[in-house]
Enzyme design. Structure first.
Site, PDB file in Angstrom:
ATOM      1  N   HIS A 116       0.895  -1.032  -0.227  1.00 14.40           N
ATOM      2  CA  HIS A 116      -0.117   0.049   0.039  1.00 14.40           C
ATOM      3  C   HIS A 116       0.912   1.338  -0.196  1.00 14.40           C
ATOM      4  O   HIS A 116       2.047   1.303   0.630  1.00 14.40           O
ATOM      5  CB  HIS A 116      -0.788   0.106   1.214  1.00 14.40           C
ATOM      6  CG  HIS A 116      -2.047   0.892   1.061  1.00 14.40           C
ATOM      7  ND1 HIS A 116      -1.844   2.370   1.487  1.00 14.40           N
ATOM      8  CD2 HIS A 116      -3.376   0.888   0.962  1.00 14.40           C
ATOM      9  CE1 HIS A 116      -2.795   2.901   1.062  1.00 14.40           C
ATOM     10  NE2 HIS A 116      -3.910   2.074   1.046  1.00 14.40           N
ATOM     11  N   GLU A 191      -3.904   2.121  -7.634  1.00 13.08           N
ATOM     12  CA  GLU A 191      -4.091   3.117  -6.759  1.00 13.08           C
ATOM     13  C   GLU A 191      -3.214   4.257  -6.833  1.00 13.08           C
ATOM     14  O   GLU A 191      -1.972   4.207  -6.405  1.00 13.08           O
ATOM     15  CB  GLU A 191      -3.964   2.687  -5.307  1.00 13.08           C
ATOM     16  CG  GLU A 191      -5.067   1.505  -4.816  1.00 13.08           C
ATOM     17  CD  GLU A 191      -5.379   1.787  -3.313  1.00 13.08           C
ATOM     18  OE1 GLU A 191      -6.327   1.686  -3.282  1.00 13.08           O
ATOM     19  OE2 GLU A 191      -4.477   1.508  -2.411  1.00 13.08           O
TER      20      GLU A 191
END
Ligand code: PGA
Length: 279
Positions: A116, A191
């Site tokens: 992430h 993302e």
């Protein structure tokens, strides 16, 4: 299959708030259709046991929050899954503060988010991410690998010139040495960093282009044709207001929802939209 990943990040602070979230999510989903969707709840480590109870109740058919349509006799469906937000790369040993992949498996986790952008910002490199992916796959976890370019550029050809090379580097280095077979347990969340937590989502068109590019890169990096089947999700400032067009893109297999997942009703709305897509 459409995947909805709820990344709670470092929330909530109190157990009561986690319990209240579960209750609201359950209530807003009671009796709704849920074919073809998988909802992966990724709370902080400390709330995993609490959510594991909810997920296992779903598996034994008593959760009751998410049902099949009446045509299926209204029987319960296993929609919920448990995921972690991070994992360590060793199975055991003296590593103060770390959580091993086998611990996650043993507590009922099926998924883990790796790479992430908020962890990369804390110093996580592609090499570390690669070690984590290998360890997680070895323990039988399914990996949600997050990748994304740092800055937004609206110029024509940006995918070729800037975005593409940034994504390719992350994918090639993160997946180095991972066998084709294990790719069945991988999905990628696209993302863009500038979209995560900013309130500015990418356009579905650009997310789609990125998804196609990601499959190509993964295929090249791993020498496999299976990459065509690789689930690719979009994440970054997704809300119930902007989710619909992402869900109409066939080449996008779902959404990774951060901030908006903290509001159980808001997250339920996104889940409901995904269920409708999958019908
Ligand atoms: P966001 O976060 O939805 O708040 O932008 C996305 C994420 O957690 O990756």
């Amino acid at each position: 299959m459409t995947y909805l990943i709820a990344n709670f990040k470092m929330n909530p602070e109190q157990q009561e708030d986690m319990e209240a979230w579960i209750e609201k999510f359950q209530a807003s989903f009671e009796g709704k259709r849920a074919e073809g969707i998988r909802v992966v709840l990724c709370p902080p480590f400390v709330w995993l046991p609490l959510l594991q109870q909810v997920v296992s109740r779903d598996k034994t058919g008593s959760f009751g929050a998410v049902r099949r349509s009446a045509s299926d006799g209204g029987s319960k469906q296993e929609v919920l899954r448990l995921g972690a937000q991070d994992v360590f790369w060793e199975m055991r040993g003296a590593y103060t503060g770390e959580v091993s992949p086998s611990m996650l498996r043993n507590i009922g986790c099926e998924y883990v988010i790796v790479g992430h952008s908020e962890r990369r910002a804390l110093g996580e490199t592609n090499e570390i991410i690669n070690r984590k992916i290998k360890a997680a796959l070895q323990a039988g976890l399914k990996v949600i690998l997050a990748v994304g370019e740092p800055a937004r550029t609206d110029e024509a050809g940006a995918l070729d010139r800037e975005v593409g090379p940034a994504l390719e580097k992350q994918l090639v280095e993160a997946l180095s040495g991972i066998s084709r077979i294990k790719l069945g347990n991988l999905m990628v969340a696209y993302e863009p960093l500038w979209a995560v937590g900013s309130g500015i989502a990418d356009t579905p068109e650009d997310a789609l282009k990125a998804a196609l590019f990601i499959r190509k890169c993964v295929g090249k990096a791993t020498g496999t044709r299976h990459a065509q089947d690789l689930p690719v999700l979009y994440g970054g400032s997704v809300t119930s207001k902007n989710a619909a067009p992402f869900l109409t893109e066939e080449a996008l297999n779902g959404l990774l929802v951060g901030g908006a997942s903290l509001d159980a009703r808001e997250f339920s709305k996104i889940v409901a939209m995904s269920a409708n897509r999958s019908c």
